[in-house]
Design an enzyme around this catalytic site. Structure first.
Site, PDB file in Angstrom:
ATOM      1  N   ARG A  51      -4.274  10.411   4.193  1.00 47.17           N
ATOM      2  CA  ARG A  51      -3.036  11.139   4.465  1.00 47.17           C
ATOM      3  C   ARG A  51      -2.186  11.278   3.187  1.00 47.17           C
ATOM      4  O   ARG A  51      -1.564  12.303   2.935  1.00 47.17           O
ATOM      5  CB  ARG A  51      -2.276  10.348   5.543  1.00 47.17           C
ATOM      6  CG  ARG A  51      -0.843  10.696   5.715  1.00 47.17           C
ATOM      7  CD  ARG A  51      -0.625  11.784   6.737  1.00 47.17           C
ATOM      8  NE  ARG A  51       0.771  12.142   6.823  1.00 47.17           N
ATOM      9  CZ  ARG A  51       1.221  13.216   7.432  1.00 47.17           C
ATOM     10  NH1 ARG A  51       0.387  14.028   8.020  1.00 47.17           N
ATOM     11  NH2 ARG A  51       2.490  13.487   7.471  1.00 47.17           N
ATOM     12  N   ARG A 111       0.512  14.676  12.958  1.00 45.74           N
ATOM     13  CA  ARG A 111       1.357  14.304  11.816  1.00 45.74           C
ATOM     14  C   ARG A 111       1.606  15.546  10.968  1.00 45.74           C
ATOM     15  O   ARG A 111       0.984  15.748   9.931  1.00 45.74           O
ATOM     16  CB  ARG A 111       0.696  13.196  11.007  1.00 45.74           C
ATOM     17  CG  ARG A 111       0.590  11.912  11.811  1.00 45.74           C
ATOM     18  CD  ARG A 111      -0.131  10.826  11.060  1.00 45.74           C
ATOM     19  NE  ARG A 111       0.683  10.202  10.032  1.00 45.74           N
ATOM     20  CZ  ARG A 111       0.244   9.217   9.252  1.00 45.74           C
ATOM     21  NH1 ARG A 111      -0.977   8.758   9.388  1.00 45.74           N
ATOM     22  NH2 ARG A 111       1.030   8.687   8.339  1.00 45.74           N
ATOM     23  N   LYS A 167       0.837  -1.209   0.000  1.00 38.24           N
ATOM     24  CA  LYS A 167       0.000   0.000   0.000  1.00 38.24           C
ATOM     25  C   LYS A 167       0.870   1.256   0.000  1.00 38.24           C
ATOM     26  O   LYS A 167       0.634   2.187  -0.761  1.00 38.24           O
ATOM     27  CB  LYS A 167      -0.881  -0.001   1.260  1.00 38.24           C
ATOM     28  CG  LYS A 167      -1.504   1.345   1.579  1.00 38.24           C
ATOM     29  CD  LYS A 167      -2.334   1.313   2.846  1.00 38.24           C
ATOM     30  CE  LYS A 167      -1.582   1.533   4.124  1.00 38.24           C
ATOM     31  NZ  LYS A 167      -1.358   2.929   4.518  1.00 38.24           N
ATOM     32  N   ASN A 168       1.876   1.263   0.869  1.00 39.08           N
ATOM     33  CA  ASN A 168       2.645   2.494   1.030  1.00 39.08           C
ATOM     34  C   ASN A 168       3.640   2.734  -0.100  1.00 39.08           C
ATOM     35  O   ASN A 168       4.267   3.790  -0.168  1.00 39.08           O
ATOM     36  CB  ASN A 168       3.337   2.516   2.397  1.00 39.08           C
ATOM     37  CG  ASN A 168       2.318   2.712   3.513  1.00 39.08           C
ATOM     38  OD1 ASN A 168       1.165   3.092   3.259  1.00 39.08           O
ATOM     39  ND2 ASN A 168       2.728   2.457   4.749  1.00 39.08           N
ATOM     40  N   ASP A 216       4.518   0.478  11.966  1.00 38.17           N
ATOM     41  CA  ASP A 216       3.251  -0.093  11.472  1.00 38.17           C
ATOM     42  C   ASP A 216       3.048  -1.536  11.941  1.00 38.17           C
ATOM     43  O   ASP A 216       1.941  -2.066  11.842  1.00 38.17           O
ATOM     44  CB  ASP A 216       3.198  -0.035   9.940  1.00 38.17           C
ATOM     45  CG  ASP A 216       3.169   1.399   9.436  1.00 38.17           C
ATOM     46  OD1 ASP A 216       2.861   2.295  10.232  1.00 38.17           O
ATOM     47  OD2 ASP A 216       3.468   1.612   8.251  1.00 38.17           O
ATOM     48  N   ARG A 251      -8.613  -0.122   4.835  1.00 34.97           N
ATOM     49  CA  ARG A 251      -7.747   0.891   4.228  1.00 34.97           C
ATOM     50  C   ARG A 251      -6.411   0.283   3.830  1.00 34.97           C
ATOM     51  O   ARG A 251      -5.734   0.806   2.936  1.00 34.97           O
ATOM     52  CB  ARG A 251      -7.472   2.029   5.218  1.00 34.97           C
ATOM     53  CG  ARG A 251      -8.723   2.803   5.581  1.00 34.97           C
ATOM     54  CD  ARG A 251      -8.366   4.000   6.405  1.00 34.97           C
ATOM     55  NE  ARG A 251      -7.240   4.683   5.788  1.00 34.97           N
ATOM     56  CZ  ARG A 251      -6.480   5.569   6.392  1.00 34.97           C
ATOM     57  NH1 ARG A 251      -6.734   5.895   7.628  1.00 34.97           N
ATOM     58  NH2 ARG A 251      -5.483   6.132   5.763  1.00 34.97           N
ATOM     59  N   ILE A 300       7.969   6.807  16.863  1.00 31.55           N
ATOM     60  CA  ILE A 300       7.606   7.538  15.639  1.00 31.55           C
ATOM     61  C   ILE A 300       6.353   8.389  15.852  1.00 31.55           C
ATOM     62  O   ILE A 300       6.297   9.546  15.446  1.00 31.55           O
ATOM     63  CB  ILE A 300       7.369   6.558  14.456  1.00 31.55           C
ATOM     64  CG1 ILE A 300       8.580   5.617  14.275  1.00 31.55           C
ATOM     65  CG2 ILE A 300       7.067   7.322  13.160  1.00 31.55           C
ATOM     66  CD1 ILE A 300       9.856   6.250  13.814  1.00 31.55           C
ATOM     67  N   CYS A 327      -5.088   8.159   9.718  1.00 28.40           N
ATOM     68  CA  CYS A 327      -5.351   7.475  10.986  1.00 28.40           C
ATOM     69  C   CYS A 327      -5.113   8.397  12.184  1.00 28.40           C
ATOM     70  O   CYS A 327      -4.167   9.193  12.177  1.00 28.40           O
ATOM     71  CB  CYS A 327      -4.418   6.266  11.120  1.00 28.40           C
ATOM     72  SG  CYS A 327      -4.972   4.835  10.209  1.00 28.40           S
TER      73      CYS A 327
END
Ligand code: EPU
Length: 422
Positions: A97, A126, A23-24, A309, A401, A331, A121
């Protein structure tokens, strides 16, 4: 319509399952596709809500996005020829995001962009200051007014940009604008995540000149005239890691295929440390659990450290470990919403600032819990696999998601998981 997932725990998962593409990696690539003159084709793309929202954003700007579902995911055809708008609709910005990637991409393509602050999220503040700093260095004029960001640049010019911290999104956003900038851009202290290296590969396949991704400085020579390309992103290390953890927490024997084991190294090392048997080949990882894992300490860090994550799913494992674990989240400020939900299932977890102290218990029990965000949701599903009785995870839209067909994949491994509308 809100949905919930029901997991009947207590079955050891066994068998083989395939990870989807990352996904990222996909989300910035979808934005990067608008930098080309013509159509790009992204293959084996996970069928996720975030991908659908990003497709809608690109369509709202005038690009054409077609998606067809095949055996291993979507084929996305992104044709930016008709792209003529620079305003991203607020409602779509609020859902994702990654919509922030449109800043670098639209500045690179049409020199203008207007958007609201991105959603995503609820895991703590952020900020996007590093994105803005980098784009300003490249020559963008940026104003923040009434909750919106407006930026324009008659021309972008290469620059030497030092990031205070290795932000994944800022690195990617700057890379996308910099390929269209005149001259050399150097990004120092960039993020080194595998998804950054994959974006470099995509941009180079489109005709850009980018080198150094995954190392201490990324050097980009511009401007490039980019053409469309065909590309298949890397496997999703976070999804793969979640499936490995599903095998581990259920006391099972699971092989996850279509992975790059090196990308999972921090997780695999932690699992070995806690007594699980891990083997890996070129494109697969196998976990075998015999008895409870032993407690461990873990600290999230930028790659190649332990990924934030996977922190929530790892906490689910710590909840049933033999002994005490300390998990420290460096993080995000507030990525512990799963701790309280895990407590409802009988876990013994105390949160102190950025650390969670988890005293492992011999067993969890099914309960009604809620997914407050994507990875917290995954953690609760994993806990449900290990718990006695039924666990109902509410708000599973968060899970959709980022996990394609999670319940089908778990069912394939022998889990009893279903979904219903609430
Ligand atoms: N940060 C700043 N200023 C910035 C940018 C970031 O202070 O301008 C801070 C953030 O507040 C955060 C830290 O830096 O505390 C890391 O943020 P980063 O920018 O690296 O993360 P991101 O690009 O927003 C991506 C992933 C996240 C993942 C992080 C860290 C995508 C689409 N998202 O986010 O994925 O947690 O990197 O690895 O790539 C998820 O998939 O569940 C997820 C949240």
């Amino acid at each position: 319509m809100p949905e919930q997932m029901i997991i009947h725990g207590g079955r050891a998962l066994r068998g083989t399952v395939r990870a989807s593409a990352a996904k990222n990696a996909v989300l910035p690539m979808m934005a990067a596709a608008i930098l080309a003159e013509d159509e790009s084709v992204l293959r084996n793309i996970p069928n996720l809500r975030d991908v659908a929202v990003m497709s809608d954003i690109l369509r709202s700007l005038g690009a054409q996005v077609d998606s067809t579902l095949g055996e291993h995911g979507l084929t996305l055809r992104i044709n930016p020829r008709g792209l003529d708008r620079h305003e991203v609709p607020d409602v779509l910005m609020g859902e994702l995001r990654s919509s922030i990637f449109l800043m670098g991409a639209l500045l690179g393509r049409i020199g203008r962009v207007r958007l609201a602050y991105p959603g995503g999220c609820p895991i703590g503040p952020r900020p996007i200051d590093l994105h803005l700093l980098g784009l300003r260095f490249l020559g963008a004029h940026i104003e923040e007014r009434h909750g919106r960001i407006e930026a324009h640049a008659s021309r972008l010019v290469g620059a030497d940009i030092q990031l205070d911290l290795p932000s994944v999104g800022a690195t990617e956003n700057i890379m996308m604008a910099a390929v269209m900038a005149e001259g050399t851009t150097v990004i120092r202290n960039p993020a080194k995540e595998p998804e950054i290296v994959d974006l470099e590969r995509l941009l180079n396949a489109m005709g850009a000149s980018v080198r150094g991704a995954g190392m201490d400085a990324i050097v980009i020579e511009g401007p490039a005239k980019l053409r469309g390309t065909e590309y298949e992103p890397i496997p999703d290390r976070i999804e793969a890691g979640t499936l490995v953890l599903a095998g581990a927490i259920s006391g099972g024997d699971v092989t996850v295929q279509s992975v790059i084991p090196e990308h999972l190294r921090p997780l695999l090392a932690k699992l070995r440390e806690s007594g699980l048997e891990i083997t890996a080949g070129d494109h697969w990882v196998r976990v075998r659990a015999a008895g409870r894992p032993v407690g461990f300490d873990c600290r999230t860090l930028p790659y190649p450290g332990f990924p934030t994550d996977l922190q929530p799913p790892l906490m689910a494992l710590a909840a049933i470990a033999d002994g005490t674990s300390v998990i420290t989240e460096t993080i995000y400020e507030r990525r512990f919403s799963h701790a309280e939900e895990l407590r409802r299932m009988g876990a013994n977890i105390r949160v102190e600032g950025r650390s969670a102290i988890i005293k492992g218990v011999a067993g969890l029990s099914g309960a009604m819990v809620r997914a407050h965000d994507l990875r917290a949701g995954a953690a609760l599903v994993l806990a449900g696999l290990a718990a006695e009785g039924a666990t109902t995870v509410g708000d599973v839209g968060h899970i959709d998601r980022g996990y394609d067909c999670l319940e089908q994949k778990l069912t394939q491994l022998g889990a009893e998981v279903s979904r219903q509308r609430t």
